[in-house]
Motif scaffolding. Structure first.
Motif, PDB file in Angstrom:
ATOM      1  N   UNK A   1      39.801 -47.713  18.324  1.00 34.12           N
ATOM      2  CA  UNK A   1      38.617 -47.507  17.760  1.00 34.12           C
ATOM      3  C   UNK A   1      39.051 -45.914  17.874  1.00 34.12           C
ATOM      4  N   UNK A   2      39.647 -45.335  18.532  1.00 33.92           N
ATOM      5  CA  UNK A   2      40.081 -43.984  17.807  1.00 33.92           C
ATOM      6  C   UNK A   2      40.111 -43.501  16.137  1.00 33.92           C
ATOM      7  N   UNK A   3      40.985 -44.237  15.979  1.00 32.05           N
ATOM      8  CA  UNK A   3      40.982 -44.697  14.375  1.00 32.05           C
ATOM      9  C   UNK A   3      40.121 -44.174  13.791  1.00 32.05           C
ATOM     10  N   UNK A   4      39.284 -45.422  13.568  1.00 31.26           N
ATOM     11  CA  UNK A   4      37.496 -45.964  13.964  1.00 31.26           C
ATOM     12  C   UNK A   4      37.213 -44.506  12.914  1.00 31.26           C
ATOM     13  N   UNK A   5      36.961 -44.038  14.308  1.00 34.94           N
ATOM     14  CA  UNK A   5      36.123 -42.634  14.896  1.00 34.94           C
ATOM     15  C   UNK A   5      36.648 -42.008  13.547  1.00 34.94           C
ATOM     16  N   UNK A   6      38.050 -41.180  14.058  1.00 36.51           N
ATOM     17  CA  UNK A   6      38.286 -40.236  12.884  1.00 36.51           C
ATOM     18  C   UNK A   6      37.937 -40.954  11.439  1.00 36.51           C
ATOM     19  N   UNK A   7      38.641 -42.070  11.248  1.00 35.05           N
ATOM     20  CA  UNK A   7      38.275 -42.297   9.644  1.00 35.05           C
ATOM     21  C   UNK A   7      36.864 -42.010   9.141  1.00 35.05           C
ATOM     22  N   UNK A   8      35.331 -42.291  10.390  1.00 33.85           N
ATOM     23  CA  UNK A   8      34.343 -41.957   9.532  1.00 33.85           C
ATOM     24  C   UNK A   8      34.287 -40.386  10.003  1.00 33.85           C
ATOM     25  N   UNK A   9      34.472 -39.806  10.493  1.00 36.50           N
ATOM     26  CA  UNK A   9      34.091 -38.428  10.732  1.00 36.50           C
ATOM     27  C   UNK A   9      34.913 -37.738   9.227  1.00 36.50           C
TER      28      UNK A   9
END
Length: 207
Positions: free
Chosen positions: A30-38
């Motif tokens: 989940x954290x990786x998804x959010x970092x990539x999206x940002x």
């Protein structure tokens, strides 16, 4: 007694992602998804230009397993699930094999939808679920014969699953769903205040 069969079945695979190694840390995913999206400005621009709700990396990033090791682990786990599903489908792959050809992140905010679609040029498609807050929308599958049922009456509300015109699945975090890529599906409006996060993918036949 009449002989009544079910013909031309549409198969749907639903299993815990953790059923096959490696085990995926859902918080890290989940954290990786959010970092990539940002960080993905190209993806953000594409979403804005195409009125796409929330965020998807579908049109911008093709190398997630290279960028973050957890996505490389995710692909290994998905490969095992796809092999199992292909056996159930009794595909004759000959000397070929099913190979991942795309993998992307979806972040759907409150009020966001993914309209009805199929995945052309692929054999098996699927999604694994990263964040499913209470009230997050299920995924909706459509009977592929619907276009040929112009004069058919609607089904009874308690019709068997294989006879329903639409079938909804409310997956949990850490689940994986697989289906044949021609099967039309959509994500109805997300009614949760928090974001619904998933990772979707396609497998093609490499001969």
């Amino acid at each position: 007694m009449p002989d009544i069969k079910s013909l031309f079945a549409t198969r749907l695979y639903h299993a815990p992602l953790s059923a096959h190694t490696p085990t995926i840390d859902q918080d890290e995913l989940e954290n990786s998804c959010l970092v990539i999206a940002g960080d993905d400005e190209a993806g953000q621009d594409w979403c804005e230009a195409n009125d796409f709700p929330g965020y998807t990396s579908y049109a911008s990033l093709t190398d997630l397993p290279w960028r973050f090791p957890i996505f490389a682990d995710l692909v290994k786990a998905l490969d095992a699930h796809v092999i199992e599903f292909a056996k159930d489908l009794q595909f004759d792959l000959g000397d070929g094999k099913l190979v991942l050809d795309s993998l992307w992140i979806n972040i759907l905010p409150e009020g966001g939808i993914h309209t009805s679609h199929i995945h052309p040029h692929s054999v098996i498609s699927g999604t694994t679920y990263v964040a499913m807050p209470e009230g997050a929308s299920a995924i909706k599958f459509e009977d592929p014969r619907s276009a040929m049922m112009m004069a058919a009456p609607t089904r009874q509300k308690d019709a068997r699953d294989e006879l329903k015109s639409f079938f909804y699945v409310a997956p949990a975090v850490g689940d994986v769903l697989l289906w044949e890529s021609w099967l039309r599906h959509e994500v109805p409006m997300n009614m949760a205040e928090e974001e619904r996060i998933s990772v979707s993918f396609n497998y093609g036949w490499e001969k």
